[in-house]
Design an enzyme around this catalytic site. Structure first.
Site, mmCIF file in Angstrom:
data_model
loop_
_atom_site.group_PDB
_atom_site.id
_atom_site.type_symbol
_atom_site.label_atom_id
_atom_site.label_comp_id
_atom_site.label_asym_id
_atom_site.label_seq_id
_atom_site.Cartn_x
_atom_site.Cartn_y
_atom_site.Cartn_z
ATOM 1 C CG HIS A 68 -27.049 0.983 -18.390
ATOM 2 N ND1 HIS A 68 -27.500 0.234 -19.452
ATOM 3 C CD2 HIS A 68 -27.897 0.731 -17.370
ATOM 4 C CE1 HIS A 68 -28.585 -0.436 -19.092
ATOM 5 N NE2 HIS A 68 -28.848 -0.156 -17.828
ATOM 6 C CG ASP A 70 -29.914 0.815 -14.275
ATOM 7 O OD1 ASP A 70 -28.731 0.509 -14.524
ATOM 8 O OD2 ASP A 70 -30.883 0.350 -14.910
ATOM 9 C CG HIS A 98 -33.584 3.071 -11.966
ATOM 10 N ND1 HIS A 98 -33.732 3.703 -13.180
ATOM 11 C CD2 HIS A 98 -33.449 1.747 -12.247
ATOM 12 C CE1 HIS A 98 -33.688 2.798 -14.146
ATOM 13 N NE2 HIS A 98 -33.527 1.605 -13.613
ATOM 14 C CG ASP A 131 -31.647 -3.616 -18.343
ATOM 15 O OD1 ASP A 131 -32.570 -3.536 -17.496
ATOM 16 O OD2 ASP A 131 -30.848 -2.684 -18.553
ATOM 17 C CG HIS A 132 -30.179 -4.366 -14.158
ATOM 18 N ND1 HIS A 132 -29.064 -3.710 -13.711
ATOM 19 C CD2 HIS A 132 -30.756 -3.555 -15.078
ATOM 20 C CE1 HIS A 132 -28.978 -2.534 -14.318
ATOM 21 N NE2 HIS A 132 -29.999 -2.418 -15.155
ATOM 22 C CG HIS A 187 -35.648 -2.120 -14.446
ATOM 23 N ND1 HIS A 187 -35.152 -0.850 -14.318
ATOM 24 C CD2 HIS A 187 -36.974 -2.039 -14.155
ATOM 25 C CE1 HIS A 187 -36.130 -0.020 -13.971
ATOM 26 N NE2 HIS A 187 -37.244 -0.723 -13.863
ATOM 27 C CG HIS A 227 -32.718 -2.179 -10.556
ATOM 28 N ND1 HIS A 227 -31.393 -2.167 -10.899
ATOM 29 C CD2 HIS A 227 -33.391 -1.736 -11.663
ATOM 30 C CE1 HIS A 227 -31.267 -1.738 -12.147
ATOM 31 N NE2 HIS A 227 -32.461 -1.483 -12.632
HETATM 32 ZN ZN LIG Z 1 -33.013 -0.329 -14.418
#
Ligand SMILES: [Zn+2]
Length: 266
Positions: free
Chosen positions: A177, A139, A118, A64-65, A62, A60
């Protein structure tokens, strides 16, 4: 003509930020990375294990990915697999529900699942090889928890999690995570009499105390302990009603929504 012996695949853990796991799937020579939020930990892992990057897989959009993708592409000219509809510019191989891919460089076939909630375009990757079933779910499903609903509805997330729960019990769950202990505290608060959950809290607590990851878990363990797969259980419904967060007789989706809402502020 003989077939060359099949090389076994392994999964390496690279850490990023405070609690992100970046997964490196490799055969000892080539490697694919899942959700490289940062490039540096991947570069270090590739160098330490003398691996060549052959593909990037994204779940996805985001930061941090995907944050490490441009720097990795500067160094390695590789395809970027990712969701068809999550607005990620770097994706060269857009994917959605039911797509099957063979990851370049390594002997790895993956199936794609749409798991909105998410984010709206969120996808998951499943390896269905008997005896080595793996799920890379970003996530969506976490150890004893699930992702926040930033874009999707409770009904979408409940359906996405249900789809993951139907995978074989032994499927290894590689989420993105390390949130397990915090999730387990919430799980125990809403389902205090679950003995499997109590045992998991103890063993995962010991793992974290020894600085070990609690991930991967398994679909079987999640089904036995994760409240976001168990919200139909009478004890969980009772906890929600007692906390004044749910009317008795509410629908399953309303129950899921109330549970997710409670966790947001727990
Ligand atoms: Zn995320």
């Amino acid at each position: 003509m003989t077939t060359p012996p099949r090389k076994d695949l392994s999964v390496l853990t690279a850490l990023a930020f405070k609690d992100n796991y970046l997964w490196l799937i490799h055969d000892g020579v080539n490697a694919a990375v899942v959700d490289p939020g940062e490039a540096a930990p991947i570069r270090a892992a590739l160098a330490a294990h003398k691996l060549r990057l052959t593909a990037i897989l994204l779940t996805h959009h985001h930061a941090d990915h995907i944050g490490g993708v441009p720097a990795l592409l500067d160094e390695w000219s590789v395809p970027v697999f990712g969701p068809r509809s999550d607005d990620i510019d770097a994706v060269t191989e857009p994917l959605g529900q039911g797509d099957r891919i063979t990851v370049p460089g390594i002997d790895l076939a993956l199936e794609v699942l749409d798991v909105p909630g998410h984010t709206l375009g969120h996808i998951a990757y499943v390896r269905r090889d008997a005896g080595a079933e793996w799920l890379f779910c970003g996530d969506t499903l976490f150890g004893a928890g699930c992702g926040r609903l930033f874009e999707g509805t409770p009904a979408q997330m409940a359906d996405s999690l249900q789809q993951l729960a139907q995978l074989p019990d032994e499927t290894l769950v590689y989420c993105a995570h390390e949130y397990t202990l915090s999730n387990l505290r919430f799980a125990q608060a809403v389902e205090p009499d679950n003995a499997v959950l109590a045992a998991r809290a103890k063993s995962d607590g010991a793992r974290r105390a020894a600085d070990q990851p609690t991930i991967p878990s398994t679909i079987g363990l999640e089904k036995a302990t994760n409240p976001f797969l168990r919200y139909g259980e009478p004890r969980i419904v009772q906890s929600l009603v007692e906390a004044g967060r749910l009317q008795p007789g509410a629908t399953r989706v309303a129950t899921f929504a109330a549970l997710r809402e409670w966790k947001n502020t727990f």
